[in-house]
Design an enzyme around this catalytic site. Structure first.
Site, PDB file in Angstrom:
ATOM      1  N   LYS A 261     -13.524 -18.909  55.882  1.00  0.00           N
ATOM      2  CA  LYS A 261     -14.654 -19.681  56.412  1.00  0.00           C
ATOM      3  C   LYS A 261     -14.153 -21.046  56.874  1.00  0.00           C
ATOM      4  O   LYS A 261     -14.547 -21.554  57.925  1.00  0.00           O
ATOM      5  CB  LYS A 261     -15.738 -19.828  55.335  1.00  0.00           C
ATOM      6  CG  LYS A 261     -17.037 -20.446  55.836  1.00  0.00           C
ATOM      7  CD  LYS A 261     -17.047 -21.965  55.811  1.00  0.00           C
ATOM      8  CE  LYS A 261     -18.392 -22.511  56.293  1.00  0.00           C
ATOM      9  NZ  LYS A 261     -18.384 -23.974  56.406  1.00  0.00           N
ATOM     10  N   ASP A 277     -18.062 -16.799  72.830  1.00  0.00           N
ATOM     11  CA  ASP A 277     -18.950 -16.077  71.916  1.00  0.00           C
ATOM     12  C   ASP A 277     -18.432 -16.209  70.476  1.00  0.00           C
ATOM     13  O   ASP A 277     -17.482 -15.527  70.079  1.00  0.00           O
ATOM     14  CB  ASP A 277     -18.970 -14.608  72.383  1.00  0.00           C
ATOM     15  CG  ASP A 277     -19.878 -13.725  71.561  1.00  0.00           C
ATOM     16  OD1 ASP A 277     -20.236 -14.099  70.434  1.00  0.00           O
ATOM     17  OD2 ASP A 277     -20.218 -12.633  72.045  1.00  0.00           O
ATOM     18  N   HIS A 375     -15.817 -35.420  51.478  1.00  0.00           N
ATOM     19  CA  HIS A 375     -17.082 -34.877  51.975  1.00  0.00           C
ATOM     20  C   HIS A 375     -18.232 -35.815  51.675  1.00  0.00           C
ATOM     21  O   HIS A 375     -19.122 -35.991  52.491  1.00  0.00           O
ATOM     22  CB  HIS A 375     -17.374 -33.538  51.280  1.00  0.00           C
ATOM     23  CG  HIS A 375     -16.969 -32.370  52.089  1.00  0.00           C
ATOM     24  ND1 HIS A 375     -17.600 -31.168  52.029  1.00  0.00           N
ATOM     25  CD2 HIS A 375     -15.982 -32.218  52.998  1.00  0.00           C
ATOM     26  CE1 HIS A 375     -17.026 -30.320  52.844  1.00  0.00           C
ATOM     27  NE2 HIS A 375     -16.033 -30.940  53.433  1.00  0.00           N
TER      28      HIS A 375
HETATM   29  C1  MEV Z   1     -16.070 -25.817  53.853  1.00  0.00           C
HETATM   30  O1  MEV Z   1     -16.830 -25.717  55.028  1.00  0.00           O
HETATM   31  C2  MEV Z   1     -14.760 -25.082  53.980  1.00  0.00           C
HETATM   32  C3  MEV Z   1     -13.926 -24.986  52.698  1.00  0.00           C
HETATM   33  O2  MEV Z   1     -14.722 -24.412  51.653  1.00  0.00           O
HETATM   34  C4  MEV Z   1     -12.753 -24.084  53.018  1.00  0.00           C
HETATM   35  C5  MEV Z   1     -11.939 -23.674  51.810  1.00  0.00           C
HETATM   36  O3  MEV Z   1     -12.467 -23.620  50.698  1.00  0.00           O
HETATM   37  O4  MEV Z   1     -10.749 -23.351  52.026  1.00  0.00           O
HETATM   38  C6  MEV Z   1     -13.479 -26.323  52.221  1.00  0.00           C
END
Ligand code: MEV
Length: 422
Positions: A261, A277, A375
């Site tokens: 992700k 896309d 973050h």
């Molecule tokens: C957050 O959008 C993405 C992370 O969770 C990716 C990861 O855990 O490697 C920080």
């Protein structure tokens, strides 16, 4: 009276009529309607033709990934995403990669797969052989569908036939392998698959059902690699930490999902910025990550002889630069210009580099201080904005909440009231 969402000919109405309808239906204020109507950098007329039933647009921020050096060239990378930290993390990773020359990337070529599903076959192996024996005829018929692609040096190049066992019995699956050049190629390959279907039925006596591309674009792989110098990234312990973080993803699908992700944070934001896309790329990436029967990491890491960390990625990358929104969306065209993109292959390689940079940044943060500290600062700004802060107050309130470790809407409101009264 209960409201009805059943509207006949909604698509035939003008955008203004549609807006009026939804305004009444959802009791929107005039201000809310004006907000939706704003299509940002996309002209209203273009938006209205791009999809159906258009009432407006949703604009996301475009940030620029800086510090990227790819195959010896410096590149600024437009990234469109709603999530804070992503652009900063990619830029930071690219800065560290620069020390050892940046990223090197390559591309296997823009070969897309179109699948033709054959059912009701008594002797599937025999059908497979018959299809293969007529390979040239099938490819020739497919080629006739797209003279422009052929002129550009693309077109159908090869054919694969697989027999698969399914809950509905054996099926014979023909793959047309089509070089789509600078196009994503969905339309081109779907047209070819539909065109050759009757010939496959006639050759085999079976019945063709589905004729559609596969997003598992294994013949369209982008690869990228970078060396991260040990001392630059924080020393031996960080190298070991990242290797352990990667090994976790490699071994465990629960971690691999999140790991990938993070990779897609980078990949999808460039895919979106260029009008490509995102769903096609995501489906391709995740199915590729599971190609060996267990869902795993799209990246790999190892140590070189000097103890530096070497990261690499391999991912299907079916992006184009000539059709669809890539062409019609003015912002997407400008994004390509910012990156000085001349071919889909070039774009695919850049996107793979961003995926790797994003993954390296996430693993480095996770294996050291964790991601929350970085973050939180950005998240706090969003919380402050949601609470109504504007201008200088956004940063002031955000900083205070981080300091207090209370990044919450209620605290943001309190601080806003406090600072506004001063
Ligand atoms: C957050 O959008 C993405 C992370 O969770 C990716 C990861 O855990 O490697 C920080």
């Amino acid at each position: 009276m209960e409201k009805s969402s059943e509207v006949s000919g909604f698509y035939k109405k003008s955008m203004e009529e549609r807006l009026k309808f939804i305004q009444e239906f959802a009791c929107l204020t005039d201000e809310e309607v004006a907000t939706i109507r704003n299509t940002g950098g996309l002209p209203v007329g273009t938006a209205d033709k791009m999809i159906e039933n258009v009432v407006g647009g949703l604009t996301l921020p475009m940030g620029i990934g800086v510090n990227f050096r790819i195959n010896g060239k410096d590149i600024l990378i437009p990234m469109v995403i709603e999530e804070p930290s992503v652009v900063a993390a990619a830029s930071n990773a690219a800065r560290m990669a620069r020390v050892k020359g940046g990223f090197s990337a390559d591309f296997s070529g823009p070969v897309m797969i179109a699948q033709v599903q054959l059912v009701d076959v008594d002797r599937p192996q025999e059908a497979k052989e018959k299809i293969l024996a007529r390979k040239n005829d099938i490819l020739e018929l497919a080629a006739k569908q797209d003279p422009i692609l052929i002129q550009a040096g693309g077109g159908p190049k090869d054919l694969e036939v697989r027999v698969i066992e399914t809950s509905m019995g054996p099926m014979v699956i023909t793959h047309l392998l089509v070089d789509t050049r600078d196009a994503m190629g969905a339309n081109a390959v779907n047209t070819m698959a539909e065109a050759v279907a009757p010939m496959i039925e006639q050759i085999t006596g079976g019945r063709v059902l589905l004729r559609i591309l596969s997003n598992l674009a294994v013949h369209r792989l982008a690869r990228a690699r970078a060396v991260f110098e040990r001392e630059i990234i924080g020393g031996e312990a960080v190298v070991e930490g990242i290797l352990n973080a990667w090994a976790f993803a490699e071994a465990d699908p629960f971690r691999a999902a999140t790991h990938n992700k993070g990779i897609m944070n980078g990949i999808s934001s460039v895919v979106l910025a260029t009008g490509n896309d995102t769903r096609a790329i995501e489906a391709g990436a995740h199915s590729y990550a599971a190609r060996n029967g267990r869902y795993s990491s799209l990246t790999t890491y190892e140590k070189d002889a000097d103890g530096n960390l070497v990261g690499s990625i391999e991912v299907p990358m079916a992006v184009g630069i000539v059709g669809g929104a890539t062409k019609t969306h003015p912002v997407a065209r400008i994004a390509l210009k910012i990156m000085d993109i001349q071919s889909a292959a070039q774009l695919a390689q850049i996107i793979a580099c961003v995926g790797l940079a994003q993954n390296f940044a996430a693993l480095r943060a996770l294996a050291t201080e964790g991601i929350q500290r970085g973050h939180m600062g950005l998240h706090a700004r969003n919380v402050a904005i949601s609470a109504g802060a504007q201008g200088e107050l956004v940063d002031k309130i955000a900083q205070q909440m981080v300091k207090e470790r209370k990044v919450r809407a209620d605290r943001a409101k309190e601080l806003l009231a406090e600072y506004s009264n001063k």
